[in-house]
Scaffold this active site. Structure first.
Site, PDB file in Angstrom:
ATOM      1  N   SER A  14      31.303  40.636   0.110  1.00  0.00           N
ATOM      2  CA  SER A  14      32.247  40.371   1.198  1.00  0.00           C
ATOM      3  C   SER A  14      31.896  41.187   2.435  1.00  0.00           C
ATOM      4  CB  SER A  14      33.673  40.693   0.753  1.00  0.00           C
ATOM      5  OG  SER A  14      34.098  39.831  -0.271  1.00  0.00           O
ATOM      6  N   ARG A  37      37.082  47.239   6.823  1.00  0.00           N
ATOM      7  CA  ARG A  37      38.040  47.194   5.714  1.00  0.00           C
ATOM      8  C   ARG A  37      39.255  46.349   6.099  1.00  0.00           C
ATOM      9  NH1 ARG A  37      37.984  47.776   0.380  1.00  0.00           N
ATOM     10  NH2 ARG A  37      36.343  49.322   0.769  1.00  0.00           N
ATOM     11  N   HIS A  40      38.183  42.783   5.983  1.00  0.00           N
ATOM     12  CA  HIS A  40      38.066  42.395   4.583  1.00  0.00           C
ATOM     13  C   HIS A  40      39.431  42.057   3.999  1.00  0.00           C
ATOM     14  CE1 HIS A  40      37.917  43.473   0.197  1.00  0.00           C
ATOM     15  NE2 HIS A  40      36.876  42.676   0.254  1.00  0.00           N
TER      16      HIS A  40
END
Length: 207
Positions: A14, A37, A40
């Site tokens: 990812s 992050r 994500h």
């Protein structure tokens, strides 16, 4: 075509895809892992531009976490999403007072939000704290007021409430202040984003 990926490799893949999709876009190395992050977690690349960092905010957050600070959130969802195993190893814990019966009772009696009462409770904690606000703009407003009154000295304020009423205005109050902050400018955010930012810093400590 479906990629065949082992479960333990999904997150790694990812992040590779995120990097590929960013293309030539260069991120500040100090903030890069936090931004990725959040992307994500949300699958929203707008955060590349929406996240606002005060000077060395990530470094200050990591330093506080290394020192065993606690984290205060405004939702049980954010509390659930923060990696408490890593935080505990560093000597910290997560607090969320929003569901406490006495907080609800006091808020009703005073005619204010539970978020305001929760932040007042948090100001009484003796340990240094990072505040991760993902839902309630009134929490940010309360924090700003208590800081100005000298009642509170947060190590970092993560201001990412989502919504429409006082959301933009409360975030701008934090951005324009001297408070160390990571803020999602505009209406976007959420408890998942608040937790993701905390985890991005925790993972940098334990990687």
């Amino acid at each position: 075509m479906i990629e065949q990926i082992k479960p333990m490799d999904i997150e790694k893949r990812s992040f590779e895809i995120i990097t590929e999709l960013l293309g030539a876009r260069q991120l500040d190395p100090e903030n890069e892992l936090v931004i990725k992050r959040v992307i994500h977690t949300s699958a929203d690349f707008d955060y590349v531009d929406n996240l606002v960092f005060s000077e060395h905010a990530v470094a200050k957050g990591i330093e506080a976490l290394r020192g065993g600070c606690d984290i205060v959130t405004d939702t049980q969802m954010a509390k659930s999403g923060i990696n408490k195993t890593i935080l505990g190893k560093l000597g910290g814990e997560v607090h969320c007072f929003m569901s406490d019966a006495d907080v609800a009772a006091e808020a009703k009696e005073r005619g204010i939000t539970r978020a305001i009462v929760s932040m007042e409770r948090a100001a009484k904690l003796r340990k240094p704290c990072i505040f991760a606000i993902g839902n309630a703009p009134t929490a940010l407003i309360s924090l700003h007021q208590q800081i100005n009154e000298g009642k509170l000295h947060p190590a970092l304020v993560i201001g990412v409430p989502v919504g429409f009423v006082n959301v933009v205005e409360s975030k701008e109050m934090i951005i324009e202040s001297d408070i160390p902050h990571i803020v999602a400018r505009g209406r976007k955010g959420g408890s998942n984003v608040a937790a993701a930012i905390c985890n991005a810093m925790l993972y940098q400590i334990m990687r």
